[in-house]
Design a protein around this motif. Sequence first.
Motif, mmCIF file in Angstrom:
data_model
loop_
_atom_site.group_PDB
_atom_site.id
_atom_site.type_symbol
_atom_site.label_atom_id
_atom_site.label_comp_id
_atom_site.label_asym_id
_atom_site.label_seq_id
_atom_site.Cartn_x
_atom_site.Cartn_y
_atom_site.Cartn_z
ATOM 1 N N PHE A 52 0.828 -1.212 0.000
ATOM 2 C CA PHE A 52 0.000 0.000 0.000
ATOM 3 C C PHE A 52 0.862 1.262 0.000
ATOM 4 N N VAL A 72 -0.324 -4.922 -4.703
ATOM 5 C CA VAL A 72 -0.817 -5.589 -3.496
ATOM 6 C C VAL A 72 -1.476 -6.921 -3.830
ATOM 7 N N GLU A 73 -2.368 -6.896 -4.851
ATOM 8 C CA GLU A 73 -3.204 -8.065 -5.110
ATOM 9 C C GLU A 73 -2.403 -9.269 -5.612
ATOM 10 N N PHE A 81 -6.705 -5.987 9.506
ATOM 11 C CA PHE A 81 -6.693 -4.547 9.715
ATOM 12 C C PHE A 81 -7.177 -4.200 11.124
ATOM 13 N N PHE A 87 -16.287 -7.315 5.160
ATOM 14 C CA PHE A 87 -17.254 -6.776 4.203
ATOM 15 C C PHE A 87 -18.650 -6.868 4.815
ATOM 16 N N VAL A 102 -11.871 -15.037 -5.627
ATOM 17 C CA VAL A 102 -11.042 -14.204 -6.487
ATOM 18 C C VAL A 102 -9.977 -15.048 -7.185
ATOM 19 N N ALA B 157 -10.337 0.812 4.528
ATOM 20 C CA ALA B 157 -9.695 -0.478 4.800
ATOM 21 C C ALA B 157 -10.416 -1.611 4.071
ATOM 22 N N LEU B 158 -11.718 -1.437 3.785
ATOM 23 C CA LEU B 158 -12.448 -2.481 3.043
ATOM 24 C C LEU B 158 -11.835 -2.657 1.662
ATOM 25 N N GLU B 160 -8.787 -1.866 0.843
ATOM 26 C CA GLU B 160 -7.453 -2.433 1.014
ATOM 27 C C GLU B 160 -7.532 -3.923 1.344
ATOM 28 N N ALA B 161 -8.528 -4.280 2.167
ATOM 29 C CA ALA B 161 -8.683 -5.690 2.522
ATOM 30 C C ALA B 161 -8.941 -6.512 1.261
ATOM 31 N N ALA B 162 -9.815 -6.012 0.402
ATOM 32 C CA ALA B 162 -10.133 -6.733 -0.839
ATOM 33 C C ALA B 162 -8.874 -6.885 -1.699
ATOM 34 N N ARG B 163 -8.078 -5.821 -1.755
ATOM 35 C CA ARG B 163 -6.836 -5.907 -2.546
ATOM 36 C C ARG B 163 -5.884 -6.923 -1.944
ATOM 37 N N SER B 164 -5.764 -6.905 -0.619
ATOM 38 C CA SER B 164 -4.834 -7.837 0.031
ATOM 39 C C SER B 164 -5.267 -9.280 -0.210
ATOM 40 N N LEU B 165 -6.570 -9.474 -0.475
ATOM 41 C CA LEU B 165 -7.073 -10.819 -0.738
ATOM 42 C C LEU B 165 -6.943 -11.195 -2.212
ATOM 43 N N GLY B 166 -6.400 -10.276 -2.997
ATOM 44 C CA GLY B 166 -6.113 -10.600 -4.384
ATOM 45 C C GLY B 166 -7.106 -10.067 -5.390
ATOM 46 N N ALA B 167 -8.070 -9.250 -4.948
ATOM 47 C CA ALA B 167 -9.105 -8.775 -5.872
ATOM 48 C C ALA B 167 -8.594 -7.614 -6.722
ATOM 49 N N ARG B 168 -9.014 -7.625 -8.006
ATOM 50 C CA ARG B 168 -8.657 -6.522 -8.925
ATOM 51 C C ARG B 168 -9.690 -5.401 -8.763
ATOM 52 N N PRO B 169 -9.350 -4.213 -9.268
ATOM 53 C CA PRO B 169 -10.258 -3.069 -9.083
ATOM 54 C C PRO B 169 -11.700 -3.338 -9.515
ATOM 55 N N THR B 171 -13.380 -6.184 -9.667
ATOM 56 C CA THR B 171 -14.031 -7.070 -8.694
ATOM 57 C C THR B 171 -14.351 -6.316 -7.407
ATOM 58 N N ARG B 175 -18.043 -6.167 -6.022
ATOM 59 C CA ARG B 175 -18.381 -6.943 -4.824
ATOM 60 C C ARG B 175 -18.388 -6.130 -3.533
ATOM 61 N N VAL B 176 -17.596 -5.059 -3.506
ATOM 62 C CA VAL B 176 -17.426 -4.348 -2.237
ATOM 63 C C VAL B 176 -17.948 -2.905 -2.289
#
Lengths: 345, 258
Positions: A52, A72-73, A81, A87, A102, B157-158, B160-169, B171, B175-176
């Motif tokens: 980040f 990051v992804e 966090f 979610f 994903v 953070a939601l 960022e959390a999605a990104r850390s889980l591997g999701a692309r923009p 998605t 989804r979020v």
Amino acid sequence: MTEVRVEALTKSYGPAKALDDVTLTFPDGGFFGLLGPSGSGKTTLLRAIAGFVTPDRGRILIGDRSVERVPVEDREIGMVFQSYALFPNMTVAENVAFGLEVRRIPAPDRKARVAEALELVRLGDLGGRKPSELSGGQRQRVAMARAIVTRPRVLLLDEPLSALDRALRVEMQIELKRIQREVGITTIFVTHDQEEALTLSDRIGILRDGRLVREGPPRAVYDDPQDAFTARFLGEANVLTGSLEPGGLRLSDSTLLPGVTTASIALRPEGLAFSATPPDTPHRLHVTLKQRIFSGATGTLILDWRGQDLKLTAPERDLKTIPVDATTLWLTWNRADILPLREPV
Amino acid sequence: MIRQTLARAYLALILIFLYAPIIVMAVMSLNASQFYALPFEFSTRWYERLFTNREILSAAWRSVWIALVVATIATTLGTMAALALWRHDFPGKRILQTLLFPPIAIPWLITGTAMLIFFFGIGIGRGTPAVILGHVALALPYVIVTVTARTASFDRALDEAARSLGARPFTIARRVTLPHAAPGIVAGALFAFAVSFDQFVVSYFLAQPGDTTLPVLIYTAIRKGFTPEINAVSTIIIVVSMALMILAARYARFGGTK
């Protein structure tokens, strides 16, 4: 086998250096605590490893892979966090399944892994709940399950327990440690709570003003802080400074502490003892009693020594022996409890 | 006690002030007499006449589909703009955000005139495309405001959390972000529909004669001579508009409850 390493990592925000040439290795499978006061760069370091924050200079290695340019992804990290960031529109199971979806893990496999992860954090039967229906501790567990279910190479925890009340925090510390051991994942966590860092970590790193001050196993750092900042930040410390003489350290009241070879030393409050009469040792100071603080099982004395405040903690039943009208005391300590400091401040 | 009674009376007066003319109009649309003669005699003849009046029906239909098109375009653009404003920091962002609000306050008469001049200048002229463009411009700030109101409560953070889980923009958006912003988007769409459907001034300037929307037709009809059919169609418009606004208010959760 994932060792994480940062090399010469530097990040500036305008004139302020959030990270200043930090080189550090996070051992494979270890629980590494990053701590420091606010603004010390610990969160920036964690977020740089996550991706980040883009460092100005330096390298970040996750395993053998250099990731400075990896988004990051694609870094294969798991992150928890401070706010948990669950979610809100998804159930617990859907939250945990998100990272698998994903990655296009087929549904049956996904289901099994979600169930396994929820079992690991002991939330097996709450998969159908919404995050809003969970307690703080349960949310914390969901966040953990979601972060590890994808089998990331490194788990990053950003002040994961700070939103919990004290009793729950202690319980979750034990849980975090258990989960981390069972999974065996390299874990890096950020905290400003030094006690938490000592409890959880195999190794700790202390940051100050973007620089790594000290790194090592918690006990080793605590028992030999080496500098005044670490001594004061990790636990509490009374720092005494004087002038070095061939015979030892000469303090300003002309006390000579034999055998000391640094100009500054630290004494832990719990390493101090007191007596009403002058003890038969050179390791002693004559102090004025300023304040007695009662806090249950242990108590604290605030003492004045030549204008400097010193602190002593001891079991309350020992402190009770001090007469109410006492105004001065003798402080003493074992030679072995002296922590030599390389540099003052 | 007295204070409570006074407060209730005050509330009643406000409601009367707001709704009395509308209620009179709605009642009169159901009165048989053309000249508002009393006693009241119930009749649906004006509604019947209304539904055989081709001119009114075609204008009403045009109003509805224009409003649908406007709502779709304005909601899409407005949502994208609001999400972009939320997600990114860029030079001039503050100025842009500030500039989004004045169009709400500028009198429509002036906006309409400006648009007419501008559209002629760039060759669009008058007509339905001009009306749609004009309405979209009017509705856009409403959408951005309602969607922004939702994204303001979105925890970064939601994302960022999605990104850390591997999701692309994409998605993450699907989804979020969008599920969170959905109430704001629906409210924005309803506002956009209402702004377009109720729009008179800008439509009057930009519509081709003979190709008008319902509010413009009503105005023209009143000038020619008033008939209770207007009461009937106005009552329908009021009911539709109020329903939309109540829905929008519910989705946008005005009143603060979450």
